[in-house]
Each structure stands twice: as C-alpha cells, then as structure tokens.
Enzyme design. Structure first.
Site, short mmCIF file in Angstrom:
data_model
loop_
_atom_site.label_atom_id
_atom_site.label_comp_id
_atom_site.label_asym_id
_atom_site.label_seq_id
_atom_site.Cartn_x
_atom_site.Cartn_y
_atom_site.Cartn_z
N HIS A 240 -52.13 52.49 -40.39
CA HIS A 240 -50.70 52.64 -40.13
C HIS A 240 -50.38 54.06 -39.67
O HIS A 240 -50.92 55.03 -40.18
CB HIS A 240 -49.86 52.29 -41.37
CG HIS A 240 -50.27 52.98 -42.63
ND1 HIS A 240 -51.38 52.59 -43.37
CD2 HIS A 240 -49.74 54.02 -43.30
CE1 HIS A 240 -51.49 53.37 -44.43
NE2 HIS A 240 -50.51 54.26 -44.41
N LEU A 241 -49.51 54.12 -38.69
CA LEU A 241 -49.06 55.39 -38.11
C LEU A 241 -47.73 55.78 -38.73
O LEU A 241 -46.77 55.00 -38.71
CB LEU A 241 -48.89 55.22 -36.60
CG LEU A 241 -48.30 56.40 -35.82
CD1 LEU A 241 -49.27 57.58 -35.80
CD2 LEU A 241 -47.96 55.97 -34.38
#
Length: 321
Positions: A240-241
């Site tokens: 996840h960013l």
C-alpha cells in the site's frame, strides 16, 4: 529482443514532495513555487532557477533574488553554473532539495515472440481482490494462499464503504483507519501483492498508476503539502502507498516510531521503487535491524530541523509552521 537505450535526466525531490521532473534536451526547465514542484513557500519565486540541457552540458541559472544553493553553495542572481549527475539544488537555504538523476530508459523494439507466449502458459493466475461497487462483502479470487488476519483486515478495508474513497480498474483508495495527519490515504492494488519486495518489473505500470492517483488526491487539498511513500517494513501485508499531508495534525500520531516512519528514510519515495524495478528487476528492502535504527532516531522537525524533547513538544512545535 533488441533494445534502444536513451539517456533521461530527472530532478527528484529529496523530500518526496512531487513526482520526478523530466529535464528535456534543448527545452529550458523552470523550477520554483508552483504545481510542478508543489512548493508553496512564498520565499521561493515562481521563477527561482532555470535549467538547460544542450550539447555543452547541463546548466543552472539563478533567476530570483533569494539565493538557491548548488551543493551547499549559494547562487547569486543571474549566476550560471554547470550541473553534474547527482548534483543537489536547494531552492532556498536548506529547503526543497532536488537531485539531478540520470536514468537509462530501455524501450523494447520488437513484440513478444511465440516462445515468450508459450513460456507464460503455465504461470499461475494472479490472486486478485475483487472490490464490489455495491456494499457487498469483499471477495478473494484464485489460486494461492493469502496471508494472515492482519492481511485480511486490510483487504476488508478495501471494500468498507466508510473507508473507501474511490476505485479504479486495478487499484483502490481508502482512508487510513488510524490517520497520522489531517489527510491520510492508502492506495492499494487489486492484485494480491504482499509487500514491496514482491513487486516485479511487470508491476511498474501499476505502481505508476497508483502514484498518479495519489497525486490526484493531493491536488484535492490545495492548502496542504503532501508526500507519497511506502514504508520500508510495513505492518500489514498487502502492499500500500501512503498519501499523507505534512501537517501531521492527528491524535493518532503518538510515538517516536509513528513520526520516524513518515519522516526518515523509512518512508520510501515511490520513484526509488520504480527505479529499482526497472533497472534491477526488483526492490530489496532494508533489513529489520536497519529499519529499527531509523525508527529509534531522535525526533526532528521535518521542516526546520528543530529537535524537540518528546512527541508532545514536537506536536506543539508543528503548530508554529
């Protein structure tokens, strides 16, 4: 397969405040306050410096009254200097550093051949998270196992209507359940990818689309500065960013570990991940020992390098910016 090789120069924000900025040959590039650099400080002119790349080399010219700095050396107005690879420009003293990066871009000249096609026939199907448009429950498709409870918890959040902000063809955006700033989002792929070490060259277009979505989110909050990044050693398994505003005004920001996870090298610019995937075929994360050392660093303001005594002192100090 034959390849054409071309040299590409970019300016990379060492603060991670904007995407890499392409320097085009024979086209002057202006760096300053504005949407390209995402710098909003009035001390930086809209036309701070001009960069040119010609047969003679790459040069910087100081345009504004307030000095920019080239590798710690101040530039006077109208001064011109040559830039070398890895040169660092601060748009004003100790603020807004940009590094000149050389990339080698490999462009495939021939289409995939039959051998490549046959080679891929036995590749297992990718595990994909299907996010429904309706409020139905999350569905996991496919072959291959999938992580533990932590991991599944994050996957469930991808379909939580109270958290979900938007979804696209191959990724989704949710609000962080424990935001560390006024605006804190997570961009997650629908493909089941455990962590940044699991990313492959084939994921480069996906990561680029995730980054583009992240900056689009940031643009919806024009009064805030943002950074995008991956944690070096994330606590949850689905890659996840983070898209996080730089006010860090949140009751959820409680510990030195929280702070250092977003303000040290523990928070990795996605452009660095992309570089490694393209040039090396993978990204090799730091070790847990190295990660722990970063998280144990003394507290330091991410704007002015003030060193507060504790997290309470830090949060009071942040209100002065």
């Amino acid at each position: 397969m034959s390849k054409n090789v071309s040299r590409l120069y970019f300016f990379r924000s060492l603060d991670g405040m904007c995407p890499d900025i392409l320097l085009k040959r024979d086209e002057p590039l202006i760096l300053g306050r504005g949407p390209v650099t995402r710098v909003k400080d009035s001390k930086v002119s809209r036309h701070q410096v001009r960069i040119t790349w010609t047969d003679d080399g790459i040069f910087i010219k100081q345009l504004a009254e307030n000095s920019s700095f080239l590798n710690t050396r101040p530039l006077k107005k109208n001064e011109k200097a040559e830039l070398s690879e890895n040169a660092v420009i601060h748009l004003v003293s100790n603020r807004f550093p940009f590094k000149l990066i050389l990339k080698t871009d490999y462009i495939a000249a021939t289409p995939q051949n039959e051998a490549d096609t046959n080679k891929n026939k036995d590749v297992p199907k990718k595990e994909v998270v299907e996010v429904k448009n309706s409020n139905t429950s999350l569905v996991k498709k496919v072959e291959g196992g999938g992580g533990g409870q932590w991991s599944f918890g994050l996957l469930q959040s991808m379909n939580n209507p109270q958290l979900k902000v938007l979804e696209k063809s191959d990724h989704v955006v949710i609000k962080d359940k424990f935001p560390k700033a006024e605006h804190h989002y997570l961009v997650l792929p629908l493909e089941r990818i455990q962590n940044i070490a699991s990313l492959k060259p084939e994921h480069v277009p996906l990561v680029k689309r995730m980054v583009t979505t992240g900056w689009e989110l940031a643009d919806k909050h024009p009064t805030h500065r943002f950074r995008l990044g991956f944690h070096a050693i994330p606590s949850m398994s689905q890659v996840h960013l983070h898209v996080i505003s730089q006010d860090f005004n949140s009751d959820r920001l409680k510990t030195k570990k929280h702070w250092n996870s977003f303000t040290t090298e523990y928070f990795i610019n996605p452009e660095i991940i992309l570089d490694k995937l393209i040039s090396k075929g993978k990204y090799v994360p730091i070790s847990k020992v190295e990660g722990d050392e970063l998280l144990k660093r003394d507290l330091e303001c991410h704007i002015c390098q003030h060193k507060p005594k504790n997290i309470v002192d830090l949060k009071k100090h942040l209100l002065t910016h």
